[in-house]
Motif scaffolding. Structure first.
Motif, short mmCIF file in Angstrom:
data_model
loop_
_atom_site.label_atom_id
_atom_site.label_comp_id
_atom_site.label_asym_id
_atom_site.label_seq_id
_atom_site.Cartn_x
_atom_site.Cartn_y
_atom_site.Cartn_z
N LEU A 79 0.98 -1.28 -0.14
CA LEU A 79 -0.17 -0.24 0.04
C LEU A 79 0.84 1.34 -0.07
N LYS A 82 2.30 2.23 -3.37
CA LYS A 82 1.40 2.48 -4.42
C LYS A 82 0.53 3.85 -3.90
N LYS A 84 -1.09 4.42 -1.36
CA LYS A 84 -2.59 4.37 -0.83
C LYS A 84 -2.52 4.61 0.56
N GLU A 86 -4.77 6.56 2.19
CA GLU A 86 -6.11 6.20 2.96
C GLU A 86 -6.50 4.81 3.57
N LEU A 87 -6.00 3.99 2.60
CA LEU A 87 -6.06 2.59 2.98
C LEU A 87 -5.16 2.28 4.10
#
Ligand code: UTP
Length: 299
Positions: A79, A82, A84, A86-87
């Protein structure tokens, strides 16, 4: 002044037979409402109430539950690479501080009282909370927080209480209360009866899965253990507090409780929590309206 409550027991060693075959390999507490397992709702509620130590009473086949609270380096790395973020934030709520979570095994499903008793050495001589993750409570102020605030004034023992249809008394521990306590949050309890028939229920106030208990209840469970052959009921150990002259309060919490240990309750919670999510609300509502219109037309 009541002693601070910082420990909570989560009894999750039951077999979850009402959800077979799913629970053959998936612990009931890992089943998801929208995108979070039941146990996450319970942990969030406990954290909001100031709980620092989380004690799970587990059994064979609950490995997924232990993994859930572990860090997941591969996933986190993926994550991160990439971008990400929020995740990654969402994942953070599943992480526990080192040493904050403990797992104790209940070797045989001898009942809720026995499960709580299994955690006695980790509780010691402090008041503690018990939370059943099956009971999910939607509330502006989390239910356990409401209770701890009240408990800080009263001390003693406290159980979450909710009015139920008398026909349903045989599914709950029911409270015997003094006359005239028809409103207000706190009620003084005179007695407790486990799963009475409607005609034998002392009131329409049922106990649901949130408790704040004095360590003396663990001693009472000890007695029940040596005396009883079948399931060991937590209700009996709390009722024993009354015969010893100790206080037990019922707390009428503000909020909506879903019995996610039953299929119908679980489905209702899924719809309700789905409708509460902004990104899902419109689609879900339109779908529900559609099928309800279809049902009405078919009648
Ligand atoms: P339930 O009465 O819902 O039983 O337990 P269950 O086994 O989970 O589910 P069904 O009835 O077979 O479908 C209430 C709570 O007490 C825990 C359960 O895990 C659940 O959180 N429990 C129950 C234990 O930890 N140990 C037990 O021996 C019994």
């Amino acid at each position: 002044m009541a002693k601070k409550v910082t420990k909570a027991i989560f009894p999750v060693a039951g077999l979850g037979t009402r959800f077979l075959p799913a629970t053959k390999s998936v612990p009931k507490e890992i089943m998801t409402l929208v995108d979070r397992p039941l146990v996450q709702y319970a942990i969030d509620e406990a954290r909001a109430a100031g709980i620092k130590e989380f004690i799970f009473v587990t059994s064979r086949g609950k490995g997924a539950l232990e993994d859930y609270f572990d860090h997941s380096p591969v996933l986190e790395q993926e994550l991160r690479s990439k971008g990400k973020t929020e995740l990654m934030e969402i994942l953070k709520s599943t992480n526990m501080d080192s040493g904050a979570i403990a797992y104790i095994r209940q070797h045989k499903a001898l009942g809720l009282g026995h499960a709580v008793w299994c955690a006695r050495r980790l509780i010691g001589n402090e008041p503690f909370a018990v939370m059943l993750p099956d009971d999910v409570i939607a509330a502006d102020k989390p239910c356990l927080q409401q209770m701890i605030e009240a408990y800080n004034e009263t001390g003693g023992n406290m159980v979450a209480a909710m009015e139920v249809d008398p026909e349903k008394s045989s599914s709950y521990g029911m409270l015997d209360i003094d006359e005239g306590q028809t409103d207000g949050e706190l009620v003084k309890v005179k007695g407790m009866v486990e799963k009475p028939k409607a005609e034998d229920a002392p009131s329409n106030l049922a106990v649901i899965g949130r408790y704040i208990l004095s360590p003396n209840v663990l001693k009472n469970l000890n007695q029940l253990k040596s005396g009883s052959g079948g399931e060991i009921q937590l209700t009996d150990a709390i009722a024993a507090e009354l015969t010893q002259g100790n206080d037990v309060y019922g707390y009428r919490f503000k909020g909506q409780r879903f019995d996610c240990g039953s299929k119908s309750g679980f489905l209702q919670a899924t719809v309700s929590f789905g409708l509460a999510r902004e990104e899902l609300r419109d689609d879900l509502r339109a779908y529900l309206q559609d099928i309800m219109q279809g049902e009405t037309a078919a009648q």
